[in-house]
Design a protein around this motif. Structure first.
Motif, mmCIF file in Angstrom:
data_model
loop_
_atom_site.group_PDB
_atom_site.id
_atom_site.type_symbol
_atom_site.label_atom_id
_atom_site.label_comp_id
_atom_site.label_asym_id
_atom_site.label_seq_id
_atom_site.Cartn_x
_atom_site.Cartn_y
_atom_site.Cartn_z
ATOM 1 N N VAL A 103 35.626 74.368 49.914
ATOM 2 C CA VAL A 103 34.708 73.354 50.454
ATOM 3 C C VAL A 103 33.267 73.849 50.309
ATOM 4 O O VAL A 103 32.969 75.016 50.551
ATOM 5 N N HIS A 136 32.866 73.131 59.738
ATOM 6 C CA HIS A 136 34.272 72.732 59.678
ATOM 7 C C HIS A 136 34.689 72.058 60.987
ATOM 8 O O HIS A 136 35.335 70.998 60.977
ATOM 9 N N THR A 193 39.214 69.265 55.791
ATOM 10 C CA THR A 193 38.823 69.915 54.540
ATOM 11 C C THR A 193 39.219 69.078 53.324
ATOM 12 O O THR A 193 38.456 68.979 52.360
#
Ligand code: NI
Length: 161
Positions: free
Chosen positions: A102, A134, A144
């Motif tokens: 990511v 996150h 994600t």
């Protein structure tokens, strides 16, 4: 108290969490989230991951290598994002076994409420900056996998069968 962790694709993980009050219920929630996070060997956990749609996340970036240093973030808001971004692998307690690459901002200024109701702002860097992004994603119903291209998503999900 350890609570069950919600697994993707449970729809609660796609909901936007609502503002938290700093009250006894939220403090109990935060304590349970820390118990649950440590028990699951994680370094971050957001309230929707135990099925509670309120804007709280917990984090302990370093406990696997140093003494525990639990942090509770109530109603977190990103005030500034560094323009520099980096791609890195991320796991998620709600998507066990799946690692997704990511893109995240390398640092940010986060403002949040502390468990005593006071407001705090701090520049987060390194793992804490990535983890906060996150967990704030979870508060906004994003995981994600939602950052991946369709092909990368399919590849990441192969391990789930
Ligand atoms: Ni996660």
């Amino acid at each position: 108290m350890i609570r069950p962790i919600v697994r993707w694709p449970n729809p609660v993980l796609t909901q936007v969490a609502t503002k938290a009050c700093v009250d006894d219920a939220t403090l109990t929630l935060a304590r349970d989230m820390l118990d649950t996070m440590y028990h699951a060997n994680g370094r971050g956990l957001a309230a929707p991951q135990i099925g509670v749609l309120t804007r709280v996340f917990v984090m302990d970036a370093a406990w696997k290598t140093t003494d525990p240093a639990p942090e509770v973030f109530i109603n977190p808001e990103i005030l500034w994002r560094a323009p520099q971004m980096g791609l890195g692998p991320e796991g998620c307690l709600s998507i066990p076994g799946v690692v997704a690459d990511v893109m995240r901002h390398s640092s940010l200024i986060l403002q949040w409420q502390m468990t005593d109701g006071s407001t705090q702002a701090e520049k987060l860097t390194g793992f804490r900056a990535i983890c906060a992004q996150h967990e704030i994603d979870h508060l906004n119903g994003i995981v994600t996998l939602d950052h991946l291209s369709p092909d990368a998503r399919t590849a990441a999900l192969v391990v789930l069968g």
